[in-house]
Scaffold this motif. Structure first.
Motif, mmCIF file in Angstrom:
data_model
loop_
_atom_site.group_PDB
_atom_site.id
_atom_site.type_symbol
_atom_site.label_atom_id
_atom_site.label_comp_id
_atom_site.label_asym_id
_atom_site.label_seq_id
_atom_site.Cartn_x
_atom_site.Cartn_y
_atom_site.Cartn_z
ATOM 1 N N ARG A 119 13.185 6.971 12.130
ATOM 2 C CA ARG A 119 13.564 8.255 12.725
ATOM 3 C C ARG A 119 15.067 8.441 12.583
ATOM 4 N N ALA A 120 15.502 9.700 12.804
ATOM 5 C CA ALA A 120 16.928 9.986 12.681
ATOM 6 C C ALA A 120 17.303 11.151 13.579
ATOM 7 N N TYR A 121 18.592 11.193 13.908
ATOM 8 C CA TYR A 121 19.186 12.274 14.692
ATOM 9 C C TYR A 121 20.375 12.808 13.926
ATOM 10 N N VAL A 122 20.483 14.131 13.872
ATOM 11 C CA VAL A 122 21.654 14.767 13.275
ATOM 12 C C VAL A 122 22.550 15.260 14.402
ATOM 13 N N LEU A 123 23.789 14.758 14.423
ATOM 14 C CA LEU A 123 24.755 15.175 15.436
ATOM 15 C C LEU A 123 25.697 16.221 14.853
ATOM 16 N N GLU A 124 26.061 17.186 15.685
ATOM 17 C CA GLU A 124 27.028 18.206 15.293
ATOM 18 C C GLU A 124 27.922 18.495 16.489
ATOM 19 N N THR A 125 29.205 18.209 16.336
ATOM 20 C CA THR A 125 30.215 18.389 17.385
ATOM 21 C C THR A 125 29.741 17.887 18.748
ATOM 22 N N GLY A 126 29.204 16.663 18.754
ATOM 23 C CA GLY A 126 28.862 16.013 20.009
ATOM 24 C C GLY A 126 27.518 16.342 20.594
ATOM 25 N N SER A 127 26.683 17.079 19.854
ATOM 26 C CA SER A 127 25.346 17.428 20.333
ATOM 27 C C SER A 127 24.317 17.060 19.279
ATOM 28 N N VAL A 128 23.065 16.856 19.699
ATOM 29 C CA VAL A 128 21.981 16.597 18.763
ATOM 30 C C VAL A 128 21.495 17.937 18.216
ATOM 31 N N LEU A 129 21.663 18.125 16.913
ATOM 32 C CA LEU A 129 21.243 19.373 16.272
ATOM 33 C C LEU A 129 19.754 19.355 15.954
ATOM 34 N N VAL A 130 19.274 18.237 15.421
ATOM 35 C CA VAL A 130 17.868 18.118 15.044
ATOM 36 C C VAL A 130 17.516 16.635 15.012
ATOM 37 N N SER A 131 16.261 16.315 15.273
ATOM 38 C CA SER A 131 15.802 14.930 15.191
ATOM 39 C C SER A 131 14.382 14.929 14.648
ATOM 40 N N ARG A 140 13.341 2.654 19.536
ATOM 41 C CA ARG A 140 12.251 1.797 19.964
ATOM 42 C C ARG A 140 12.333 0.427 19.296
ATOM 43 N N GLU A 141 11.726 -0.524 19.936
ATOM 44 C CA GLU A 141 11.711 -1.898 19.428
ATOM 45 C C GLU A 141 11.207 -1.909 17.985
ATOM 46 N N GLY A 142 11.996 -2.519 17.098
ATOM 47 C CA GLY A 142 11.568 -2.701 15.720
ATOM 48 C C GLY A 142 11.884 -1.566 14.781
ATOM 49 N N GLU A 143 12.490 -0.493 15.268
ATOM 50 C CA GLU A 143 12.777 0.651 14.413
ATOM 51 C C GLU A 143 14.097 0.503 13.662
ATOM 52 N N ILE A 144 14.232 1.317 12.614
ATOM 53 C CA ILE A 144 15.536 1.668 12.060
ATOM 54 C C ILE A 144 15.743 3.136 12.379
ATOM 55 N N VAL A 145 16.793 3.437 13.136
ATOM 56 C CA VAL A 145 17.110 4.811 13.520
ATOM 57 C C VAL A 145 18.508 5.126 13.001
ATOM 58 N N THR A 146 18.651 6.296 12.396
ATOM 59 C CA THR A 146 19.929 6.692 11.806
ATOM 60 C C THR A 146 20.541 7.871 12.559
ATOM 61 N N LEU A 147 21.859 7.821 12.728
ATOM 62 C CA LEU A 147 22.635 8.955 13.217
ATOM 63 C C LEU A 147 23.395 9.553 12.037
ATOM 64 N N LEU A 148 23.126 10.822 11.757
ATOM 65 C CA LEU A 148 23.804 11.542 10.693
ATOM 66 C C LEU A 148 24.745 12.575 11.293
ATOM 67 N N GLY A 149 25.702 13.005 10.498
ATOM 68 C CA GLY A 149 26.603 14.050 10.958
ATOM 69 C C GLY A 149 27.919 13.984 10.219
#
Length: 252
Positions: A217-229, A41-50
């Motif tokens: 907010r953040a998303y955890v990726l595992e082998t090309g899929s979102v595991l948890v957010s 979303r506008e103005g956020e910091i979003v992280t992708l972990l994995g």
């Protein structure tokens, strides 16, 4: 530049700036992204972990137009941009600091920064001044060859170069990789300052603790899929994340 209303505030009320829907990307016969959904979303910091190979860098490269998805959508500001050439993506206001920094070693700091503003016919001094305000060390070394800078200074230069494109959305790929803890703290402080100035940030980062503390907010990726957010706070408290990325036992 004024702070975007969503940043580190009530982000849930802000409009989506970037939306990935059922995004599927292949390297030949190997599927790297298996239908992921991500919203920034506008103005956020979003992280992708994995872990390595989870699909984090592939996600950024696909957003940037360096890879073409086989299926799914990328929407930026409500408009589809999947399949748009990389140089056009930059012109839409999406900047990227790549993994490994990739500065031009035989060019000066200033010339590296100007490369980040290549799409503008004329670069106002105020753009350079803004980067030098964020990174005073770069100002001190503005006539120095980029290849002679330390790793931390090259990372600052890579981020500064991306900022010269006046991005609305800044993609950062492993900005803390290989850096000393003190420099890592400086880099994360600068990312927070960039976001406070109105730039939305999508961050790929192995330093989970620092990234989650910084992120809306953040998303955890595992082998090309979102595991948890979830929110940064939620994932910091999630036993799966704590065990896998924070070096703690599931009950810790």
């Amino acid at each position: 530049m004024s702070k975007a209303p969503a940043a580190n505030g009530d982000a849930s009320t802000a409009k989506p700036l970037l939306e990935l829907r059922d995004l599927q990307v292949f390297y030949g016969a190997i599927q790297a992204l298996k239908g992921i959904d991500v919203t920034v979303r506008e103005g956020e910091i979003v992280t992708l972990l994995g872990a390595n190979g989870a699909g984090k860098t592939t996600t950024l490269r696909t957003i940037s137009g360096l890879l073409t998805p086989r299926a799914g959508e990328i929407r930026y500001g409500g408009e589809r941009i999947d399949g748009v050439p990389a140089h056009h993506v930059v012109s839409l206001g999406i900047g990227q600091s790549p993994e490994g920094r990739r500065v031009f070693p035989m060019m000066t700091v200033t010339d590296n920064l100007l490369m980040g503003a290549y799409r503008f016919k004329k670069v106002p001094q105020s753009d350079l001044d803004r980067v030098f305000e964020l990174f005073p060390r770069l100002k001190e070394r503005r006539s120095q060859l980029a290849g002679t800078l330390s790793g931390g200074e090259q990372q600052m230069l890579a981020i500064g170069r991306a900022m010269m494109g006046r991005p609305r959305l800044l993609l950062l790929d492993e900005p803390s990789m290989g850096l000393a803890p003190l420099i890592v703290a400086q880099i994360f402080s600068i990312i927070k300052e960039i976001n406070a100035g109105g730039t939305t940030v999508l961050l790929v980062e192995q330093n989970a603790a620092q990234a989650l503390k910084l992120s809306d907010r953040a998303y955890v990726l595992e082998t090309g899929s979102v595991l948890v957010s979830g929110t940064g706070e939620q994932l910091l408290a999630d036993p799966r994340v704590r065990e896998a990325y924070l070096g703690e036992g599931a009950g810790g």
